[in-house]
Design an enzyme around this catalytic site. Structure first.
Site: not given
Ligand code: BGC
Ligand code: NOJ
Length: 813
Positions: A487
């Protein structure tokens, strides 16, 4: 250092001191009613949706940690001393303290000045209520005269509004107290037809429902005025902060035990039967009355606890293993399977790191969570698949998340994450392999929940593939969109505004930035869909999908290989990401895992090279890092990944979700020792002895462990709600132990550590029970030399589908 120990027989983690490095929590409930509960009785409850239907209030990020919970206070009426048997909130040092987190229940016990208290918290299967069963025993040589106070703080349903909209909310709170039952009915008078109730099995000496009356002016939960004085105010809340507190007085002879039951529940009335009498504003309690009466009886509570245990026996029995590694056994047989249930239920919505407000059910998250859950309760997995597919859009794209209460997609976390649709194929295929429920593919499912737009699920899957093919970039690789699995790799965002969310900000409609991760996932998903198509007799389609996967592999060969490992992406300027040419972020873990999982590089030595690079550059004793070198500054063209300080989260922590992909890749390459070694590095039970470093619960996976560049290397964060749970379960059970559901039977193809003599497993599958014995006489660790079912040799590595019990023997060599 340890803060407790595993009790494998009871399937419990027993915490023996309350001041754990962080609150160590558990979950109650598994269908509609849920609660989070910490080792000191902190936490909250909700019905279906942690944001939209929150029953009790919790204060996140409070000091001291973990404020708001299911608190009981005891008071000695002779000495006037009072304390909390769960340690919080009064934090008296008990003579003896234990918290037993079990499957769907938590038991917190302590002894203070000879008064032993033990509270069992759980949700009876199928009910929308939680039981607190308090057992008090007088271990003193003389009689004890005690007061017991219960307490909960009600949330005014919508958790976000509850914590922000005080100009309204301080005026809306309403309760009723009838026959000792406290009913929280804020907004019931208008558009809600649901309320909460808090009941007690004993005759009350008093009660409180207004927070300030219970706590006293400027009072806190660690010293409520009512408890200090030993007297409730019988307050009735009008606005402000409705709470529930019962006061019970009792005397205990030496050695005597008494049981008190508290019930906290959620109830809905039919809209035309809300009030009693009908023209009044009084809650109709006839619908809930019998339920309250039933669960206030010790016999019903005991029965429900037995039923809860039986439910878990059944779920866990689907796969049980006995390997030479106790940490593998414990996680696979108990805790990992359990966590998979929790991630399935919660997605990423409610934990001690997810506020229950920020996120609903994630599309990619829930599809992946299903992979570790589907064998336990396939009916619920089926329902989930159809719910997810119904939030897909006609373009094949997906809402990134939906709200569990409404099941409607929402834009709270943006959209256009271009990997999303592909996960639906992976999940559906896993479901069909488990169940052989081919009909699910013909199930009509709408797009974006629009009536009239229904198409068979199979068509949804086809659109998922087409979605990628319709969005290829300059190299023929998939466009990344807002982001892919990572993400935080935001190649089209370019945000310069402080605090702006990378997840929701308007993105450039990028036609350049491409993802090798999506390419690998696409090939994997296309293979899966080809398998489904072929089995349905759609030969031409199957061939088309296989060809598409092969084409994508060739594109990766040509444009996605960096010489020693798989590239990660091309950014919006067409520059490489995850390449030796980069100053930082030269190698990423995700494409090494997913591309090899899709079979890329296995035949020509590139897989071996990529895995060697991972070992050399990314592996640490605490797990495998997401990328290296960490980004030391903010990169406008990369986005959120570079917003984290080096070593944290997506910027080069051990982002645990990705580790099992590399384990699977190692297993596919035949390296059982390496695969299992990586597995143990992040296995929480194997890390239990490092609890002071790891800090999160030693019985569940956390999302992230601080990486080598961090000041706190080895420290975990974001426990419980992570795709790590499902994927690590898949890696160990399906690829290392090698027991996996196939389209036409159970495949058994282990890749285990060479020094194991073998292992045993029991797998229930499609109505049969397979007792599996794997032997490793040559210590090769892999290669099925011989497979027999009930003594009869079987060709290949797949056991046919059989009813009844069967002995399966596998000899490696
Ligand atoms: C986090 C990610 C997450 C995303 C979801 C980010 O701030 O680092 O791990 O998947 O937010 O909204
Ligand atoms: C947490 C999120 O829930 C997931 O969808 C994502 O793939 C990982 N973070 C990596 O960014």
């Amino acid at each position: 250092m340890r803060y407790g120990h595993f009790d494998d027989k009871q399937r419990e983690y027993v915490i023996t001191r309350p001041d754990t490095p962080l609150p160590w929590i558990n979950y109650l409930g598994s269908q509609d009613y849920f609660g989070l509960i910490s080792n000191t009785a902190g936490g909250y409850s909700f019905y279906r949706d942690a944001r939209l239907r929150r029953l009790t209030r919790y204060r996140y990020n409070h000091a001291p940690l973990d404020v708001g919970g299911r608190y009981i206070y005891l008071r000695d009426r002779d000495s006037k001393e009072f304390w909390s048997p769960s340690w919080q909130p009064t934090r008296h040092a008990a003579e003896h303290y234990t918290c037993r987190h079990g499957l769907g229940y938590t038991i917190i016990g302590s002894t203070y000045q000879g008064i032993e208290a033990e509270t069992t918290y759980f949700v009876p299967p199928g009910q929308s209520l939680e039981v607190w069963r308090l057992r008090l025993t007088n271990r003193r040589p003389k009689p004890a005269r005690l007061s017991v106070f219960s307490s909960v703080e009600f949330c005014l349903w919508e958790a976000q509004d509850d914590s922000t909209n005080f100009q309204r909310n301080f005026s809306t709170g309403q309760v009723e107290v009838v026959d000792g039952v406290i009913y929280h009915k804020t907004e019931y008078r208008e558009r809600r037809d649901h309320f909460a109730y808090f009941a007690c099995s004993e005759k009350l000496a008093g009660f409180d429902t207004q927070r300030e009356a219970f706590l006293g002016p400027y009072g806190g939960w660690e010293r409520p005025a009512a408890v200090v004085k030993g007297r409730s105010q019988n307050s009735v809340a009008h606005g402000w902060a409705p709470i529930g507190s019962h006061h019970v007085r009792l005397s205990l002879k030496p050695g005597e035990t008494r049981e008190i039951i508290f019930l906290l529940g959620y109830h809905e009335n039919p809209p035309d039967q809300k009030f009693d009498p009908p023209d009044s504003q009084t809650i109709n309690k006839r619908t809930v009355g019998p339920l309250i009466e039933r669960y206030l009886s010790p016999a019903a509570v005991a029965q429900a606890l037995t039923a809860l245990r039986a439910e878990w026996d059944k779920r866990l029995a689907v796969l049980q293993v006995r390997t030479p590694d106790p940490d593998t056994n414990r996680m696979l047989n108990i805790w990992n399977a359990y966590q998979n249930n929790v991630t399935f239920n919660m997605s990423r919505s409610a934990s001690y790191f997810e506020s229950g407000i920020g996120r609903g059910m994630g599309f990619r998250d829930s599809n992946q969570d299903l992979l570790g859950f589907v064998h336990m309760l396939p009916e619920r997995a089926r329902e989930r698949l159809l719910d997810l597919a119904a939030t897909q859009m006609e373009s094949g794209g997906a809402y990134h998340q939906y709200q569990p209460l409404t099941k409607r997609g929402n834009f709270d976390v943006g959209s256009n994450f271009n990997d999303d649709p592909l996960w639906l194929i992976v999940a559906t295929s896993a479901y069909v392999k488990e169940t052989s429920d081919w009909e699910v593919l013909d199930e009509p499912v709408p797009y974006d929940n629009k009536p009239g737009s229904e198409q068979p699920l199979y068509e949804h899957l086809q659109r998922s593939l087409r979605y990628t093919l319709d969005r290829l970039g300059p190299h023929g690789l998939p466009l990344i969109g807002r982001a892919d699995w990572n993400d935080c790799l935001n190649l089209n965002a370019f945000t310069t505004t402080p605090g702006e969310s990378f997840q929701t900000t308007v993105n450039k409609d990028g036609k350049v930035a491409e993802s090798i991760f999506i390419a690998g996932l696409f090939a994997l998903a296309a293979d899966e869909l080809a398998g489904l198509a072929a089995a349905r007799g759609a030969k031409a389609q199957a061939a088309e999908y296989l060809a598409a996967a092969a084409r994508m592999s060739r594109v990766v060969d040509e444009h996605g290989w960096d010489g020693q490992w798989f590239l990660r992406a091309y950014d919006d300027a067409g520059a490489k990401v995850g390449s030796r040419e980069c100053a930082e972020g030269q190698i990423f873990i995700e494409p090494q895992g997913i591309c090899i999982m899709a079979g890329m590089g296995l035949a020509d030595g590139r897989a071996e090279q990529a895995l060697a690079a991972v070992r050399e550059r990314l592996a640490t004793p605490h797990g495998v890092l997401l990328q290296q070198p960490a980004y030391s500054r903010y990169y406008l063209n990369l986005g959120e990944i570079s917003s984290y300080p080096p070593g944290y989260k997506e910027n080069a922590s051990v982002f645990c979700h990705t580790n099992p992909w590399v384990m699977i890749a190692e297993a596919r390459a035949g390296h059982g020792d390496q695969a299992h070694d990586y597995y143990r590095r992040i296995n929480p039970s194997a890390r239990e002895k490092l609890s002071d470093v790891h800090r999160c619960e030693p019985y569940v996976y956390a999302q992230t462990i601080a990486g080598r560049d961090a000041a706190t290397h080895g420290e975990a964060k974001n426990s419980w709600l992570t795709g790590t749970a499902a994927w690590n379960y898949v890696a160990i059970s399906q690829w290392i132990l090698g027991i996996r559901a196939g389209l036409h039977g159970l495949e058994i193809d282990p890749v285990i550590p060479a020094n194991w003599d073998g292992f045993e497993a029991t797998r229930r599958y499609r109505g049969g029970v397979y007792h599996i014995r794997v032997r490793n006489p040559q210590h090769t660790g892999h290669g099925v030399k011989q497979l027999t079912v009930d003594g009869q040799p079987v060709e290949g590595a797949s056991v046919p589908v059989l009813k009844g019990e069967h002995e399966v023997e596998v000899v490696l060599g």
